[in-house]
Motif scaffolding. Structure first.
Motif, PDB file in Angstrom:
ATOM      1  N   TRP A 179      33.224  38.342  42.400  1.00 57.28           N
ATOM      2  CA  TRP A 179      32.398  37.663  41.402  1.00 57.28           C
ATOM      3  C   TRP A 179      32.520  36.140  41.497  1.00 57.28           C
TER       4      TRP A 179
ATOM      5  N   SER B  78      29.706  34.141  43.698  1.00 61.13           N
ATOM      6  CA  SER B  78      28.275  34.113  43.382  1.00 61.13           C
ATOM      7  C   SER B  78      27.732  32.699  43.277  1.00 61.13           C
TER       8      SER B  78
ATOM      9  N   ASP C 249      29.894  45.846  42.439  1.00 61.45           N
ATOM     10  CA  ASP C 249      29.954  44.447  42.022  1.00 61.45           C
ATOM     11  C   ASP C 249      28.820  43.636  42.647  1.00 61.45           C
TER      12      ASP C 249
ATOM     13  N   MET D 257      25.964  41.884  40.463  1.00 62.72           N
ATOM     14  CA  MET D 257      25.785  40.445  40.630  1.00 62.72           C
ATOM     15  C   MET D 257      24.333  40.125  40.983  1.00 62.72           C
TER      16      MET D 257
END
Length: 368
Positions: free
Chosen positions: A289, A292, A342, A346
């Motif tokens: 994460w 990003s 994930d 995202m």
């Protein structure tokens, strides 16, 4: 290491999956110079039933996944004694999101283990040219340790002179620069990991998973590695890899710069911390994460403080929970499934461009 924190203009970092290896060699210190498939390791030093593995971080900072995945996977397998080690006392910042307290400093390790480690794991470091790192690794290599760089941990080894006249690999985005800086090393593409004598190196961040399983197999044999892989949800850990699949386009640069510039759109994402947390799941979620270019990951716990992870690593909270925050609850489970979930989440939240940047940074190979 290529994280948004450490290299804002870069759009890369590290992840991948490795392959099997032959069981721990019982014939003493000799190792195959270069193997095409698995890894070959010397027997543990005299008086040890299992090899002693040191996972090394400079207190200035090391990469989260590079550090925690080998620690967690090798602990999970039970094939080695694993210690977390830092160059000095106090908390270690694992970029981009975690803070930990390690088992020993390098000085304490040296006092307790004058014969040295059997295996040293070297993540990407914030200060790859640290004199303390170089001196300690040179001393450990002289005592016969096998040194394993994860991702841009290869910079640390190259600076210490441990890659001179050897074959090695690293994160895809660092290959060009390292080829120029260290021309006496043959930099290898299209392999998740490379062994040359007592030096092993891997491609980007996610390669820490297959590399760790390859080490498990080299020490404990294929059945132990397969059982460990099954428990963490990894299907394969072979060396096949296509470096050409990872390259930054003009659109990627444009999106990355725009995302960084639009700081008012950045979001703090919370990962709750609890005793017994699965450190592998925590590292992968926080690292993925954070890449990003839209998020800051906070490791939260009421009252802050610290917890002991599933395999005994002391992890420090970095913030208090906030009502209404976007939270990413943790649970043990299949590693590849978590990464895929994930990246999908995202992409839905920030757009497919953000998920692509994270995938490039992790050098993530979807399981085949």
């Amino acid at each position: 290491m290529r994280t948004p924190v450490l290299a804002a203009a870069a759009t890369a970092a590290t992840l991948a999956f490795l392959q099997p290896v032959a069981p721990w060699a019982a014939t003493g210190p000799s190792v195959a110079l270069v193997r095409a498939d698995g890894l070959t390791l010397p027997a543990p030093k005299a008086g040890r039933a299992r090899p002693l593995v040191a996972v090394l971080a400079d207190n200035a900072g090391a990469e989260t996944t590079d550090f925690i995945i080998p620690y967690g996977v090798l602990k999970e397998s039970g094939v080695a004694e694993v210690r977390s080690v830092s160059t000095g006392p106090g908390a270690v910042r694992l970029r981009p999101a975690l803070r930990v307290l390690v088992d020993q400093t390098t000085a304490q390790f040296d006092a307790a283990e004058p014969a040295g480690a059997d295996i040293i794991i070297v993540p990407a470091q914030v200060k790859p040219k640290s004199p303390e790192l170089a001196a300690w690794l040179q001393a450990q290599a002289a005592k016969g340790a096998t040194v394993v760089s994860i991702c841009e941990g290869a910079r640390v080894l190259a600076n210490a002179g441990l890659l001179k006249d050897r074959r090695a690999t690293t994160h895809w985005s660092a290959l060009k620069g390292l080829t120029k800086a260290y021309p006496d090393t043959t930099w290898v593409r299209d392999r998740r990991y490379v062994q040359d004598g007592r030096v092993i190196s891997t491609t980007g961040v996610s390669a820490s998973i297959p590399a760790s399983l390859a080490l498990v197999e080299a020490i404990g044999g294929r059945p132990v590695a397969q059982a460990t892989a099954t428990r963490i949800g990894v299907r394969e850990w072979g060396p096949a890899h296509r470096t050409a699949d990872f390259q930054v386009t003009g659109a990627d640069y444009g999106h990355g710069i725009a995302a960084l510039a639009a700081f008012w759109r950045h979001e703090t994402v919370e990962v709750p911390l609890a005793d017994g947390v699965d450190e592998v799941a925590l590292a992968l979620r926080a690292d993925t994460w954070s890449r990003s270019y839209r998020t800051h990951v906070a490791i939260t716990r009421p009252g802050l403080g610290s917890v002991r992870s599933r395999h005994g690593l002391t992890i420090l909270a970095t913030g208090e929970p906030h009502e209404g925050a976007y939270r990413l609850p943790l649970q043990s489970g299949p590693v590849a499934a978590q990464i895929e979930d994930d990246l999908t989440s995202m992409g839905r939240r920030y757009g497919p461009e953000a998920a692509r940047l994270a995938k490039l940074g992790l050098e993530y190979d979807p399981p085949r």
